[in-house]
Design a protein around this motif. Structure first.
Motif, short mmCIF file in Angstrom:
data_model
loop_
_atom_site.label_atom_id
_atom_site.label_comp_id
_atom_site.label_asym_id
_atom_site.label_seq_id
_atom_site.Cartn_x
_atom_site.Cartn_y
_atom_site.Cartn_z
N ALA A 81 0.82 -1.22 0.00
CA ALA A 81 0.00 0.00 0.00
C ALA A 81 0.85 1.26 0.00
CB ALA A 81 -0.93 -0.01 1.21
N VAL A 82 2.06 1.19 0.53
CA VAL A 82 2.90 2.37 0.57
C VAL A 82 3.28 2.83 -0.84
CG1 VAL A 82 5.12 1.14 0.69
CG2 VAL A 82 4.89 3.39 1.76
N CYS A 83 3.30 1.90 -1.78
CA CYS A 83 3.64 2.24 -3.16
C CYS A 83 2.51 3.02 -3.84
CB CYS A 83 3.93 0.98 -3.97
SG CYS A 83 5.27 -0.03 -3.31
N HIS A 123 2.34 5.83 -6.91
CA HIS A 123 2.08 5.14 -8.17
C HIS A 123 0.60 4.88 -8.44
CE1 HIS A 123 6.38 4.41 -8.87
NE2 HIS A 123 6.47 4.21 -7.56
N ALA A 124 -0.30 5.42 -7.61
CA ALA A 124 -1.75 5.31 -7.74
C ALA A 124 -2.25 3.97 -7.21
CB ALA A 124 -2.20 5.50 -9.19
N ALA A 132 1.05 8.10 -11.42
CA ALA A 132 0.25 9.28 -11.07
C ALA A 132 1.15 10.50 -11.01
CB ALA A 132 -0.44 9.07 -9.72
N THR A 133 0.57 11.65 -11.29
CA THR A 133 1.30 12.91 -11.22
C THR A 133 1.39 13.37 -9.77
OG1 THR A 133 0.52 13.54 -13.42
CG2 THR A 133 1.40 15.30 -12.02
N GLN A 134 2.57 13.75 -9.35
CA GLN A 134 2.79 14.16 -7.97
C GLN A 134 2.55 15.66 -7.80
OE1 GLN A 134 3.55 11.33 -5.91
NE2 GLN A 134 2.95 10.58 -7.94
N LEU A 193 3.89 0.82 -12.69
CA LEU A 193 4.51 -0.40 -12.21
C LEU A 193 3.70 -1.64 -12.59
CD1 LEU A 193 5.55 0.68 -8.59
CD2 LEU A 193 6.89 0.84 -10.69
N ALA A 194 2.39 -1.48 -12.73
CA ALA A 194 1.51 -2.61 -13.05
C ALA A 194 1.87 -3.18 -14.41
CB ALA A 194 0.06 -2.16 -13.04
#
Length: 266
Positions: free
Chosen positions: A194-196, A200-201, A207-209, A218-219
């Motif tokens: 979940a920390v990712c 990374h959405a 995702a845009t930061q 990453l998926a």
């Protein structure tokens, strides 16, 4: 594919078949041939006839190799000159991958590793087609400046002009992410994944930061690439993202492996 192999392919033609045939000889023959010396390539037929049968064979091989290699190099040089002369100058406008031959040739080098449309040809090479444009551009700049290391990419990034770097990033960003393989194995989410999602959405597609920079998808990224990238961050080999360095350094190899397997199966 190594750079030596790729550059060698430039000269592949019927005229270079003699060169290919000689280079296919066993390495022990070349080691012995090298010990004889290049001057044997210039010996006359009478001088070769006075040598032992084995030495005559090796001398003949050297002479044949020298002639073929010279012809092969001439082909490569001529090809390179033709490419440069045929390429339109960038001063005429923005380089277009569809019409600019020189720029298209550079992108074709990218495809040697990352594949056509950004689909990788090797398990350790990342998928780049469909990744966020500004993420790709940042990585190219990092390679160019030496902030990210690799055997090939720093050199490749430096062959592109600043304008070409942006166009190359946009070109690959517009490609579609490859469809998930039917053979891809799904695994349950590992602890800590979940920390990712913070960067990374929730679905790990990037995702845009807050600073405008996009985190990569990453998926569906390759397991071999993911686990190696995580290791490099953890061990300080890759330093172009402080957050990733700290996060991966706090995880065990087993935890990183579980995350890589899960993400690659999405």
């Amino acid at each position: 594919m190594t750079w030596h192999t790729f550059l060698g392919r430039i000269g592949e033609s019927p005229a270079s078949s003699a060169f290919s045939a000689t280079t296919a000889l066993p390495h022990r023959v070349w080691r012995r041939a090298d010990s004889i010396g290049d001057h044997d390539a210039d010996l006359s037929d009478n001088e070769i006839a006075r040598r032992t049968p084995r030495r005559r064979l090796l001398c003949a091989i050297i002479r044949r190799h020298a002639r073929a290699r010279e012809a092969f190099l001439r082909i490569q040089i001529a090809f390179g000159v033709l490419v440069v002369l045929a390429a339109p100058a960038h001063a005429q406008g923005v380089p277009d991958p569809a019409t600019d031959r020189e720029f298209t040739a550079k992108l074709s080098v990218c495809s040697e590793c990352h594949g056509v449309n950004g689909v990788r040809r090797n398990a350790t090479i990342p998928v780049i087609g469909g990744q966020p444009e500004n993420y790709l551009l940042k990585q190219l700049h990092d390679f160019e400046r030496g902030d990210r290391r690799d055997e090939v990419m720093p050199w490749m990034a430096k062959t592109l002009t600043p304008q070409e770097l942006g166009i190359a990033a946009a070109y690959f960003a517009k490609q579609k992410w490859p469809a998930r393989s039917a053979a891809a194995a799904s695994t349950p989410p590992p602890p800590g994944i979940a920390v990712c999602q913070a960067c990374h959405a929730a679905n790990f597609v990037g995702a845009t930061q807050a600073d405008g920079m996009a985190a990569p998808r990453l998926a569906g990224q390759g397991y071999e690439y993911l686990v190696e990238a995580m290791r490099r961050f953890a061990e300080g080999e890759r330093k172009n993202n402080v957050i990733m360095t700290n996060m991966m350094g706090a995880m065990s190899p087993a935890e990183r492996d579980a995350m890589a397997r899960y993400l690659s199966g999405l």
